[in-house]
Design an enzyme around this catalytic site. Structure first.
Site, PDB file in Angstrom:
ATOM      1  N   GLU A 294      50.363 -21.966  77.352  1.00 42.24           N
ATOM      2  CA  GLU A 294      50.823 -20.253  77.977  1.00 42.24           C
ATOM      3  C   GLU A 294      49.780 -19.711  76.581  1.00 42.24           C
ATOM      4  O   GLU A 294      48.932 -18.840  77.396  1.00 42.24           O
ATOM      5  CB  GLU A 294      52.099 -20.504  77.052  1.00 42.24           C
ATOM      6  CG  GLU A 294      52.293 -20.472  78.710  1.00 42.24           C
ATOM      7  CD  GLU A 294      53.142 -22.424  79.100  1.00 42.24           C
ATOM      8  OE1 GLU A 294      52.400 -23.044  77.821  1.00 42.24           O
ATOM      9  OE2 GLU A 294      53.592 -22.765  80.031  1.00 42.24           O
TER      10      GLU A 294
ATOM     11  N   HIS B 211      65.343 -20.555  81.475  1.00 40.79           N
ATOM     12  CA  HIS B 211      64.793 -20.632  83.214  1.00 40.79           C
ATOM     13  C   HIS B 211      65.163 -19.087  83.396  1.00 40.79           C
ATOM     14  O   HIS B 211      65.110 -19.381  84.368  1.00 40.79           O
ATOM     15  CB  HIS B 211      64.434 -20.965  83.742  1.00 40.79           C
ATOM     16  CG  HIS B 211      62.526 -22.752  83.386  1.00 40.79           C
ATOM     17  ND1 HIS B 211      63.222 -23.115  82.764  1.00 40.79           N
ATOM     18  CD2 HIS B 211      62.269 -22.893  84.276  1.00 40.79           C
ATOM     19  CE1 HIS B 211      62.715 -24.120  83.134  1.00 40.79           C
ATOM     20  NE2 HIS B 211      61.635 -23.960  83.596  1.00 40.79           N
TER      21      HIS B 211
END
Lengths: 324, 319
Positions: free
Chosen positions: A60, A129
């Site tokens: 990322e 999440h």
């Protein structure tokens, strides 16, 4: 008018902008063959190939860093961070590089970069999440933060974001991908930084965004039957906030409730509420109230997850209490 | 390494527990009894079972988003694990963690993780803690092939080597980081080479062969206990199910899946035990039946367990 899903609307926006501008390319995890964790980029790799729809390693920090490098040197990347929960992994690149570089370099460059990501609870995926981290992002001068609630806005705002010469974090909501709405066949744009009155009303203003717009509209519908008229403002962009539209509404209803999914403390609602106080204090007949997410990591258990974020019932109850 | 009948039963039983546990979760997801996502470990059982079988109960592990197998192998309670995945009060984390956050600190399991590479820092820190406290423990740090492309992997391996920490880094190379193959995402296809940069010894192992995994992990566990620092093992394996429930597996071929299913770790080990005369067919079937019953009991327990009380939303945040 035809009706399509939020997912499809986003897909069309990407497709149209890629067709329109060869500098636009997609960059992220599982976006090519797989079509994105939530299917938003489906079919685009088949159409545009390996050089314009690039599957990245799980890196990322480098996704955002390299997207920035590409944006500085002639391209218009649309990077994807699969879950907003992973934004921490690239926060340095986003905060220290992407957001500041133009200012630090005396305005001598532009950063036409979109970072698409998705957030929110609702799928009982637990603490890594399901977060709503938009308030982290609105604290970063130099980027814009966009959070659409409808397919129409999603498409129009994503197209505007891709054409914008500033870095934009575009936050989708995992529970909205399958929602449907009217989207014209012909091209249109939705301007960044402009709120939308999703429902007019006169008794109280709800200021909200993303999935909570849907909850607020549902609450407004229920309350309408009880003779309470609620105005629902969808901010659509959180940075910059369109405070004028909010103030206009406050001057009419004199009461404001902010509905937000993120944690209450230091959340987006704190900023919105303060801006209302700064701009329309004299028009308020009651203290501003927040209906917000609980100040806890998102629990897995479906029963606790429901309690951790606002629901229609809580919104209705809060409106009625305010009007007592 | 010698294998006794008792050990053979333990290894086979644990692998069967993991397999049946995962198959059951797939069923529960299909019936909407389990909600949310679940990344299943079926096919990879020999890695967790083999590796964890050579460490002590007070040694540590860190796990991944595909963590059910590690949790079971680290002596996890099937009922409490199943209940956790269903978000029940009786779950190992009181229903707050779920599939992605299974942890049992009382057993040395420092937790599954929803962030790829999220366990690497924890494992390295546990290694530092062992060293500073002059303990004789080790850490098995499990992670996937995808995690070795994340920055934290390189940062942790450097520290572990620099300070000679007792951490055995075990990369479960199941060929795909979600949908992206090693071929499409790694500059170096032989992942063991990544350890060279840090002067950490590394080797590949057949992750479908529980005895091979035991052999290799045991060697590096001893190496760590003797104060020689970290090591890096790449266990080559395969997950039978997709990345998660909704994955249509378009990125891999059915032929490839068949190839790997023919290298099933449970069958390979069962056959070997028969060949060696350690277990017979009847005994193997009997173990399978026992496991079936255990899993049924675990599901029954989990389904009948209550959800957490609403007040639980705000507990456990601070001490």
């Amino acid at each position: 008018m035809r009706t399509i899903t939020y997912r499809q609307a986003l897909n069309e926006a990407l497709d149209e902008e890629m067709a329109r501008d060869p500098r636009v390319f997609l960059f992220g995890e599982d976006i090519a063959i797989y079509g994105g964790a939530y299917g938003v980029t489906a079919g685009l790799w088949q159409k545009y190939g390996d050089e314009r729809v690039i599957d990245t390693p799980i890196s990322e920090n480098a996704i955002v860093g390299t997207a920035l490098g590409a944006a500085l040197t002639g391209l218009r990347p649309v990077a994807e961070i699969m879950y907003i929960d992973f934004i921490g992994l690239c926060m340095d690149q986003l905060n220290n590089q992407v957001a500041k570089i133009r200012y630090m370099f005396g305005g001598k460059c532009t950063v036409p970069l979109v970072i698409r990501t998705e957030g929110g609870a609702g799928r009982t995926l637990g603490a890594h999440h399901s977060q709503s981290l938009e308030s982290w992002l609105i604290h970063i001068p130099g980027i814009k933060v966009v959070m659409p609630s409808t397919p129409y806005d999603a498409k129009g705002l994503l197209k505007s974001s891709i054409r914008d010469d500033n870095p934009i974090v575009f936050i989708e909501h995992k529970m909205l991908y399958n929602t449907k709405g009217e989207v014209p066949e012909e091209e249109y744009l939705v301007p960044i930084g402009v709120a939308d009155v999703k429902k007019e009303g006169k008794d109280v203003t709800i200021v909200t965004y993303s999935r909570m717009v849907l909850f607020s509209l549902e609450a407004a519908k229920i309350l309408e039957k009880e003779g309470i008229s609620v105005e629902v403002i969808d901010l659509r962009t959180l940075l910059p906030i369109d405070i004028e539209t909010v103030v206009k509404s406050v001057k009419k209803t004199n009461r404001v409730i902010i509905v937000e999914e993120d944690c209450k403390t230091g959340g987006t609602g704190a900023e919105i509420g303060m801006q209302i106080i700064e701009n329309a204090f004299d028009y308020l007949d009651a203290p501003i109230v927040r209906v917000a997410g609980a100040d806890v990591p998102m629990p897995k258990s479906p029963v606790l997850e429901k309690l951790a974020i606002p629901d229609v019932e809580r919104i209705c109850k809060t409106v009625k209490e305010m009007l007592k | 390494m010698e294998i006794t009948k008792e050990l053979a039963i333990k290894l086979l039983k644990q692998m069967m527990e993991i397999r049946q546990f995962e198959d059951m979760i797939m069923e529960l997801l299909a019936k909407n009894i389990a909600e949310g996502g679940s990344h299943l470990y079926a096919g990879m059982e020999a890695v967790a079972v083999g590796a964890i079988s050579v460490i002590n109960p007070d040694d540590y592990i860190t796990s991944t988003h595909r963590g059910h197998g590690h949790a079971i192998a680290k002596d996890g309670d099937l009922k409490a694990l199943m209940a956790e995945i269903l978000g029940k009060k009786t779950g190992v984390c009181k229903g707050k963690g779920g599939s992605l956050h299974l942890a049992d600190l009382s057993k040395g399991n420092l937790g599954a993780n929803g962030i790829v590479g999220g366990g690497l820092g924890i494992a390295t820190g546990a290694g530092l803690s062992i060293k500073l406290q002059k303990q004789n423990k080790v850490v098995l740090c499990f992670f996937g092939d995808g995690a070795t492309n994340n920055g934290i992997f390189f940062e942790c391996l450097n520290m572990a080597s620099l300070w000679k920490l007792p951490v055995i880094y075990i990369c479960e190379n199941n060929k795909y980081a979600m949908s992206v193959s090693v071929e499409r995402s790694h500059a170096v296809k032989d992942i063991t080479k990544k350890a060279l940069a840090f002067d950490i010894p590394s080797e590949n192992v057949d992750g479908q062969d529980v005895l091979a995994v035991r052999e290799v992990v045991s060697k590096w566990v001893n190496h760590a206990r003797e104060g020689n620092g970290p090591s890096f093992i790449v266990a080559n394996t395969y997950r039978y199910y997709g990345h998660s429930r909704s994955d249509p597996r378009v990125y891999r071929t059915r032929e490839e899946e068949k190839f790997w299913r023919e290298r099933d770790p449970i069958i390979i080990f069962g056959n070997k035990m028969k060949e060696m005369g350690i277990l017979n067919e009847e005994e193997i079937n009997q173990i399978e039946e026992e496991v079936k019953k255990e899993i049924e009991e675990a599901v029954d327990f989990a389904i009948k367990s209550p959800y957490p009380e609403p007040e639980e939303l705000y507990t456990d945040l601070y001490v």
